[in-house]
Design a protein around this motif. Sequence first.
Motif, PDB file in Angstrom:
ATOM      1  N   GLU A 674      -0.966  -6.328   1.248  1.00  0.00           N
ATOM      2  CA  GLU A 674      -1.215  -7.247  -0.174  1.00  0.00           C
ATOM      3  C   GLU A 674       0.359  -6.951   0.301  1.00  0.00           C
ATOM      4  O   GLU A 674       0.376  -8.249  -1.171  1.00  0.00           O
ATOM      5  CB  GLU A 674      -2.259  -6.711  -1.086  1.00  0.00           C
ATOM      6  CG  GLU A 674      -3.325  -6.874  -1.176  1.00  0.00           C
ATOM      7  CD  GLU A 674      -4.133  -6.523  -2.357  1.00  0.00           C
ATOM      8  OE1 GLU A 674      -2.764  -5.638  -3.433  1.00  0.00           O
ATOM      9  OE2 GLU A 674      -4.929  -6.658  -2.213  1.00  0.00           O
ATOM     10  N   SER A 675       1.559  -6.333  -0.106  1.00  0.00           N
ATOM     11  CA  SER A 675       2.704  -5.610   0.097  1.00  0.00           C
ATOM     12  C   SER A 675       3.291  -7.575   1.333  1.00  0.00           C
ATOM     13  O   SER A 675       3.970  -7.387   0.215  1.00  0.00           O
ATOM     14  CB  SER A 675       3.270  -5.053   0.638  1.00  0.00           C
ATOM     15  OG  SER A 675       2.967  -4.174   1.491  1.00  0.00           O
ATOM     16  N   VAL A 676       2.590  -7.538   2.273  1.00  0.00           N
ATOM     17  CA  VAL A 676       3.321  -8.617   3.167  1.00  0.00           C
ATOM     18  C   VAL A 676       2.484  -9.740   2.247  1.00  0.00           C
ATOM     19  O   VAL A 676       1.733 -10.391   1.422  1.00  0.00           O
ATOM     20  CB  VAL A 676       2.543  -8.399   4.552  1.00  0.00           C
ATOM     21  CG1 VAL A 676       2.629 -10.189   5.099  1.00  0.00           C
ATOM     22  CG2 VAL A 676       2.041  -7.448   4.697  1.00  0.00           C
ATOM     23  N   THR A 677       3.334 -10.948   2.142  1.00  0.00           N
ATOM     24  CA  THR A 677       3.696 -12.432   1.655  1.00  0.00           C
ATOM     25  C   THR A 677       2.420 -12.926   2.045  1.00  0.00           C
ATOM     26  O   THR A 677       1.779 -13.502   3.334  1.00  0.00           O
ATOM     27  CB  THR A 677       5.188 -13.019   1.105  1.00  0.00           C
ATOM     28  OG1 THR A 677       4.685 -13.361   3.318  1.00  0.00           O
ATOM     29  CG2 THR A 677       6.492 -12.661   1.423  1.00  0.00           C
ATOM     30  N   LEU A 678       2.032 -13.294   0.921  1.00  0.00           N
ATOM     31  CA  LEU A 678       0.798 -14.798   1.131  1.00  0.00           C
ATOM     32  C   LEU A 678       1.059 -15.287   1.858  1.00  0.00           C
ATOM     33  O   LEU A 678       0.195 -16.081   3.380  1.00  0.00           O
ATOM     34  CB  LEU A 678       0.010 -15.109  -0.114  1.00  0.00           C
ATOM     35  CG  LEU A 678      -0.934 -14.656  -0.850  1.00  0.00           C
ATOM     36  CD1 LEU A 678      -1.129 -15.545  -2.191  1.00  0.00           C
ATOM     37  CD2 LEU A 678      -2.266 -13.896  -0.312  1.00  0.00           C
ATOM     38  N   LYS A 679       2.122 -16.333   2.665  1.00  0.00           N
ATOM     39  CA  LYS A 679       2.052 -17.546   3.461  1.00  0.00           C
ATOM     40  C   LYS A 679       2.181 -16.370   4.395  1.00  0.00           C
ATOM     41  O   LYS A 679       1.592 -17.191   5.920  1.00  0.00           O
ATOM     42  CB  LYS A 679       4.174 -17.839   3.364  1.00  0.00           C
ATOM     43  CG  LYS A 679       3.945 -18.502   2.291  1.00  0.00           C
ATOM     44  CD  LYS A 679       6.079 -18.947   2.501  1.00  0.00           C
ATOM     45  CE  LYS A 679       6.240 -20.394   1.400  1.00  0.00           C
ATOM     46  NZ  LYS A 679       7.653 -20.622   1.564  1.00  0.00           N
ATOM     47  N   ILE A 680       2.624 -15.555   5.117  1.00  0.00           N
ATOM     48  CA  ILE A 680       2.478 -14.422   6.463  1.00  0.00           C
ATOM     49  C   ILE A 680       1.351 -13.804   6.642  1.00  0.00           C
ATOM     50  O   ILE A 680       0.365 -14.831   7.279  1.00  0.00           O
ATOM     51  CB  ILE A 680       3.370 -13.319   6.446  1.00  0.00           C
ATOM     52  CG1 ILE A 680       4.674 -13.694   6.261  1.00  0.00           C
ATOM     53  CG2 ILE A 680       3.087 -12.576   7.644  1.00  0.00           C
ATOM     54  CD1 ILE A 680       5.506 -12.429   6.656  1.00  0.00           C
ATOM     55  N   ARG A 681       0.248 -14.060   5.714  1.00  0.00           N
ATOM     56  CA  ARG A 681      -0.822 -13.054   5.716  1.00  0.00           C
ATOM     57  C   ARG A 681      -2.254 -14.461   5.765  1.00  0.00           C
ATOM     58  O   ARG A 681      -3.418 -14.180   6.871  1.00  0.00           O
ATOM     59  CB  ARG A 681      -1.582 -12.895   4.668  1.00  0.00           C
ATOM     60  CG  ARG A 681      -0.576 -10.828   4.372  1.00  0.00           C
ATOM     61  CD  ARG A 681      -1.107 -11.033   3.368  1.00  0.00           C
ATOM     62  NE  ARG A 681      -2.829 -10.838   3.097  1.00  0.00           N
ATOM     63  CZ  ARG A 681      -3.778 -10.449   1.259  1.00  0.00           C
ATOM     64  NH1 ARG A 681      -2.600 -10.873   0.974  1.00  0.00           N
ATOM     65  NH2 ARG A 681      -4.414 -10.127   1.538  1.00  0.00           N
ATOM     66  N   ARG A 682      -1.806 -16.054   5.721  1.00  0.00           N
ATOM     67  CA  ARG A 682      -2.568 -17.236   5.334  1.00  0.00           C
ATOM     68  C   ARG A 682      -2.637 -17.473   7.088  1.00  0.00           C
ATOM     69  O   ARG A 682      -3.183 -18.190   7.632  1.00  0.00           O
ATOM     70  CB  ARG A 682      -2.256 -18.159   4.538  1.00  0.00           C
ATOM     71  CG  ARG A 682      -2.732 -17.894   3.048  1.00  0.00           C
ATOM     72  CD  ARG A 682      -2.028 -19.070   2.155  1.00  0.00           C
ATOM     73  NE  ARG A 682      -2.787 -18.143   0.806  1.00  0.00           N
ATOM     74  CZ  ARG A 682      -2.146 -19.218   0.024  1.00  0.00           C
ATOM     75  NH1 ARG A 682      -1.130 -19.938   0.061  1.00  0.00           N
ATOM     76  NH2 ARG A 682      -2.655 -18.639  -1.527  1.00  0.00           N
ATOM     77  N   GLU A 683      -1.268 -17.042   7.329  1.00  0.00           N
ATOM     78  CA  GLU A 683      -1.136 -17.339   8.705  1.00  0.00           C
ATOM     79  C   GLU A 683      -1.653 -16.630  10.601  1.00  0.00           C
ATOM     80  O   GLU A 683      -2.005 -17.099  11.239  1.00  0.00           O
ATOM     81  CB  GLU A 683       0.599 -18.237   9.501  1.00  0.00           C
ATOM     82  CG  GLU A 683       0.750 -18.747   8.243  1.00  0.00           C
ATOM     83  CD  GLU A 683       0.226 -20.420   8.892  1.00  0.00           C
ATOM     84  OE1 GLU A 683      -0.484 -20.582   9.253  1.00  0.00           O
ATOM     85  OE2 GLU A 683       0.884 -20.991   7.660  1.00  0.00           O
ATOM     86  N   ILE A 684      -2.203 -15.486   9.711  1.00  0.00           N
ATOM     87  CA  ILE A 684      -2.449 -14.882  10.966  1.00  0.00           C
ATOM     88  C   ILE A 684      -3.871 -14.429  11.260  1.00  0.00           C
ATOM     89  O   ILE A 684      -4.396 -14.635  12.500  1.00  0.00           O
ATOM     90  CB  ILE A 684      -2.352 -13.384  10.112  1.00  0.00           C
ATOM     91  CG1 ILE A 684      -1.445 -13.045   9.857  1.00  0.00           C
ATOM     92  CG2 ILE A 684      -2.866 -12.036  11.240  1.00  0.00           C
ATOM     93  CD1 ILE A 684      -1.065 -11.505   9.482  1.00  0.00           C
TER      94      ILE A 684
END
Length: 923
Positions: A674-684
């Motif tokens: 959750e420390s990773v930005t949502l922008k990045i997590r949503r693309e994974i």
Amino acid sequence: MIERLLNLQRGDLGRGVVLFSYLFFVMGSYVIGKNASSALFLEQFIPSKLSYANMAISVLVGFVAAGYVMLSRRVSLRNLLLGSLIFFSANCVFFWYLSLHFGKSLPWLYTTFYIWVGIVGVLTPAQVWTLANFVLTTRAAKRVFGVVGSGAIAGGIVGGWLTKYATVHYGVASLLMIMAIFMGLSAVLVFVIWWQHRSAFQEQVQEGGSALAEGSVNLRESLKLIVSSKYLLSICAVICMASLVTASAKWQFTAVAKSFYPDTKALTAFLGDFNFYAGIACLLSQLLLTSRFLKRFGIGPALFILPMTLLLGTSGLLIWGSMLAANFMRGSDQVLRYSLDKSTVELLFLPIPSNVKIQVKSFIDVVIWRFGDGISGLAVALFADNLKWSPVQFGWVNITFMSGWIVAAYFARRQYVGTLRECIQKHRLDSERASAPVLDRSTLDIFADSLRPADPKELLYALSLFEVGKQQAAHPAIRGLLSHADSAVRRKALSILAGAKDRTVLPQVEKLLQDPSLEVRTEALLYLCHHAHVDPLERIQELGDFEDFSIRSAVVAFLARPGDTQNLEAARIMLDAMVNEKGVEGQRTRLEAARLISVLPDEFESQLKRLLDDEDTEVIRQAIRAVGQLNKRRLVLRLLDRLGDQELTADVAETLAKLGDSIVGTLRDHLADESVTLKIRREIPSVLAQIGTTSAESALMENLLGSDAMLRFRILSALNKLRQGHPELVVDVQMVETVLAAEIMGHYRSYQILGTFGGNLESEDPVARALRESMSQEVERIFRLLTLLYPQFDFHSAHVGLASGSAVVHSNALEFLDNVLKPQLRAVLVPLLDGDISVEERVRLANHLVGAKVETREDAVAALVGSDDPWLKSCGAYAIGTLGLKSLEKYLDECLTHPDPLLRETARWAKLRLAASTEAAGA
């Protein structure tokens, strides 16, 4: 009040009651005529002779139907109905006169009257349903048909009672005058219906009459249409077997009743009594059983109820041979056939296109039904008249027919679901075809006609699609583009041929070294360095007119190439200089260096890292592609940092997918962190879907319960795509069912909140509008979960169909869900999707299912801002500021520290709005 009681919408009762009355008089007249004709016929002949009369009806009804169709091409539907009803009424008066004055002196009279009643009993009810199809829309028909069908039942009740009353007091002949009156009243009602709907009715009659005239010229054309469709054949089989069984059961019952009531007057009175009480039971069944049964169990089980009940009654008659058993057998037919079974059979016609329905329904209702009667007559003639089987023994023959009915019902149910699926699939494909841009066609199709001039922009886009497809061998059409008029097309085509290692175009590339375009000359020089082992310096000296970056690029490629001339250190020095060059020209040089690294030996990682951190987006994009071409797993973390960059997302995702299963662990960690930005997590998730391995599927499933709604949606989309490409992968069913239940309950909760804002789905209130958008996403997540659970069903097409503006498509999609979902899931999900169920009804259901109520707007806003979804929290924060809800300000303080930037900004705005409203109140 009556509309609410019958689950109708405003205005439905007014439309339905006139059709109800029309069918009431038609069926009342038929029941009276059936009882009278049976009694009069049996006064003159033995029961087994009924079979010959039934066979005559079956033959003659075909000729009548053919004439009816031909007549319908020459007159309007209104005049056809009015004329036929007046003609039938006059026939009744004619038969009454002959019966009263001649009676038994005319041996053909009662036989003719029996056959005439049989033909009228086929045509007149079919006319009512045809008229109903013209004046009611599809959605209205689904609501009102129950009321209309009740008219047939009520007509049967009153017809049975009038049969007994008039026979006792005035004799059997008086029944004919009652029939004439009922037919005349039906004609008046047709005129009333036409007057009520004269504008829309005339237009629809014109269209329907035209379709009928063009499509159903004769019965042969209708038969061809039926034979060409498995679904229509299955409907015909059900209706034919139902007619066969019920006609045989009717003969059995009448024959048994004749043995118990030999006197004609007593038999007529008994038949009147029986039809009266059976009609009451049928009406109660229609009002209390039919809709509830269909809603809970669907059309599949409903198709089997009547044949199974008749099977039970016939077995009882074979065992006991009593009048009680005969009453049960015939009673179950009378009660269920005109209530549950009639409604179910009419539902079978819903998925059929209107133009086809016009052509085949009359043929099926008239000819196929009587064809079953004819076969029944043959069976009775063979076994009862010739082999002298008793009516009870004939039950063995009917049990055989019932077995065929059950088999036909099984296939009809399967074909029904399949036809619904085909209808919604066709709508989805048509929608996608209409919305897809021209450039989304297959690249190979674009190249198919090489002589046709093409827009260079279209060709460049098509070439990029072909490049993304990673074709191992270039298409011949690409080779032809080396001589295209546009330089950008020539350069792109040569780049693809180089990537495909196509050496067949060497002579053409040699000529391109003298191309007017510098970019094309440079691309040709690089091609020759890689695939023809050409010394770039020699060629440059020969040709001249190459820019500095082209010369350096070619020299580096030459020095780095394995062999005697290889000098990696010199190549590294020259490449460093290219990477470090600044300015406008430096951008072109760095871009060329990034392109060059991708085709050089893997000896230049430090230069590649610097290019990944370049200030120019195009240089970074080319460096990212180089990482994938060189399979540089060590640089995955650098790529992930760029995954949230909107301009580079597609390139990073494609490169990460090339690295394959070896990086799934890293992607899993980033997806859950959750420390990773949502922008990045949503693309994974899309990257994992492209990798498409078991470990990638596991990484997606592990994060399916995430709090961010958009991330859940992306994970579901990735799982759907992964399952589509790899159907062998098995999902965690329990996990998916848990998430599905949570999504459905969340959607009900959204309706509770929407209800506090007035429940208007068209409201322009900003909070309500944002909530509707979120609810639309909830529905899509629900359907994606259903697709994961039941991949054998096309839930994607059902979702598209439900969103359609067409009432027919919407109805088909709902009916499809009704037939494929499990009962428990259907009970909670379908009410959320049915467009005829109001928001208020959904709110009441939500209050029951969710438990906690949302009674005030303040409760609703608190629920929004207290949710886990950043988007809904933003909606709630906006509402706090807009509505001045000072009591909820504490939620805004929590939102100010949320990682989502939109939520933080909305919360700051809301606090300023609250402060301003407080100052204004103080002033």
